[in-house]
Design a protein around this motif. Structure first.
Motif, PDB file in Angstrom:
ATOM      1  N   LEU A 155       5.385 -15.279  11.033  1.00 35.12           N
ATOM      2  CA  LEU A 155       4.917 -14.921   9.649  1.00 35.12           C
ATOM      3  C   LEU A 155       3.399 -14.556   9.808  1.00 35.12           C
ATOM      4  CD1 LEU A 155       5.800 -18.061   7.365  1.00 35.12           C
ATOM      5  CD2 LEU A 155       6.749 -15.914   7.150  1.00 35.12           C
ATOM      6  N   ASP A 158       3.754 -10.834  11.630  1.00 34.50           N
ATOM      7  CA  ASP A 158       4.043  -9.891  10.597  1.00 34.50           C
ATOM      8  C   ASP A 158       2.837  -9.992   9.381  1.00 34.50           C
ATOM      9  OD1 ASP A 158       6.983  -9.221  11.238  1.00 34.50           O
ATOM     10  OD2 ASP A 158       7.244 -11.087  10.025  1.00 34.50           O
ATOM     11  N   ALA A 159       2.202 -10.745   8.559  1.00 32.39           N
ATOM     12  CA  ALA A 159       1.413 -10.263   7.980  1.00 32.39           C
ATOM     13  C   ALA A 159      -0.108  -9.297   8.649  1.00 32.39           C
ATOM     14  CB  ALA A 159       0.534 -11.679   7.740  1.00 32.39           C
ATOM     15  N   ARG A 162       0.935  -5.378   8.233  1.00 33.71           N
ATOM     16  CA  ARG A 162       0.954  -5.007   6.733  1.00 33.71           C
ATOM     17  C   ARG A 162      -0.577  -4.827   6.773  1.00 33.71           C
ATOM     18  NH1 ARG A 162       4.126  -9.523   6.156  1.00 33.71           N
ATOM     19  NH2 ARG A 162       2.749 -10.321   4.663  1.00 33.71           N
ATOM     20  N   ASN A 163      -1.751  -5.311   6.979  1.00 33.35           N
ATOM     21  CA  ASN A 163      -2.871  -5.264   6.726  1.00 33.35           C
ATOM     22  C   ASN A 163      -3.941  -4.328   6.869  1.00 33.35           C
ATOM     23  OD1 ASN A 163      -6.258  -6.126   6.181  1.00 33.35           O
ATOM     24  ND2 ASN A 163      -5.335  -8.056   5.726  1.00 33.35           N
ATOM     25  N   ALA A 199      -5.906 -14.230   7.214  1.00 38.37           N
ATOM     26  CA  ALA A 199      -4.356 -14.086   7.219  1.00 38.37           C
ATOM     27  C   ALA A 199      -3.731 -15.347   8.556  1.00 38.37           C
ATOM     28  CB  ALA A 199      -3.559 -12.419   8.104  1.00 38.37           C
ATOM     29  N   ALA A 203      -0.416 -18.611   6.333  1.00 38.03           N
ATOM     30  CA  ALA A 203       0.398 -18.633   6.581  1.00 38.03           C
ATOM     31  C   ALA A 203       0.738 -20.780   6.420  1.00 38.03           C
ATOM     32  CB  ALA A 203       0.792 -18.398   8.215  1.00 38.03           C
TER      33      ALA A 203
END
Length: 217
Positions: A155, A158-159, A162-163, A199, A203
């Motif tokens: 998690l 993945d975050a 995306r950032n 980030a 989670a």
């Protein structure tokens, strides 16, 4: 001028420039980009802000905050008053779940309770950090969501992908120690560093975040 001297002078200048910090009694030490702050500040909020200001300076890879909070007499609060104020602030903060409580001992707040997310745990600490009379904070809030560490790693990774603040040439490695996220590797800027930490805390199942990141500048 040596780079060591340049970094130390730049941190000194940033502390003086920051309107939220009284740098009068702060001494800056630098060893190859690792900065240590010693001396005193008149509030816990300034204790936090001084470290943030030092971290903003190009070339700083780590900040070791050894400052002591020495409250002016006019800002001292008895523990009963401080605890009552802190609990009122926590209760009125929409980001802090009901059940989080504060106790005070010699100006040091202890936060307890149970939340679902690490971001809620941090929100409680942020809510009381600027209160008059606070010398320090011990965050003992527990997190109820016992997510699988493997899921936590995926998690957070993945975050980070995306950032938009985290650039492609930064290298952040996410691992877990139980439900503690361990961040290693490097980022280029203080803004990237803060985005990575934020980030990780978002989670579910994260109890703590260990920051071993370096800022390359």
């Amino acid at each position: 001028m040596s780079k060591t001297k340049d970094i130390r002078q730049s941190v000194d200048a940033e502390l003086v420039f920051d309107p939220l910090v009284d740098a009068t009694d702060i001494t800056v030490h630098n060893l190859a980009g690792e900065v240590r702050l010693t001396g005193t500040v008149p509030s816990y909020l300034q204790y936090l802000e001084a470290a943030a200001a030092a971290q903003r300076v190009a070339g700083v890879t780590k900040v070791h905050n050894n400052l002591e909070v020495v409250l002016p007499p006019v800002h001292e609060r008895d523990d009963a008053t401080l605890a009552e104020t802190a609990n009122s602030v926590l209760l009125m903060n929409i980001a802090v779940p009901v059940g989080v409580e504060a106790t005070a001992s010699n100006g040091n707040l202890k936060l307890t309770g149970v939340v679902r997310y690490g971001s809620e745990r941090r929100a409680a600490e942020d809510a009381v950090a600027g209160l008059t009379g606070v010398r320090g904070i011990k965050n003992k809030i527990e997190i109820s969501d016992d997510a699988d560490p493997v899921d936590v790693t995926l998690l957070v990774s993945d975050a980070l992908d995306r950032n938009a603040l985290i650039l492609d040439d930064s290298e952040v490695v996410v691992t877990t120690d139980g439900n503690t996220v361990v961040l290693t590797g490097h980022v280029r800027t203080s803004a990237e560093h803060d985005a990575v930490i934020a980030a990780a805390w978002m989670a579910p199942g994260v109890y703590d975040v260990r920051d071993d990141l370096y800022i390359t500048g």
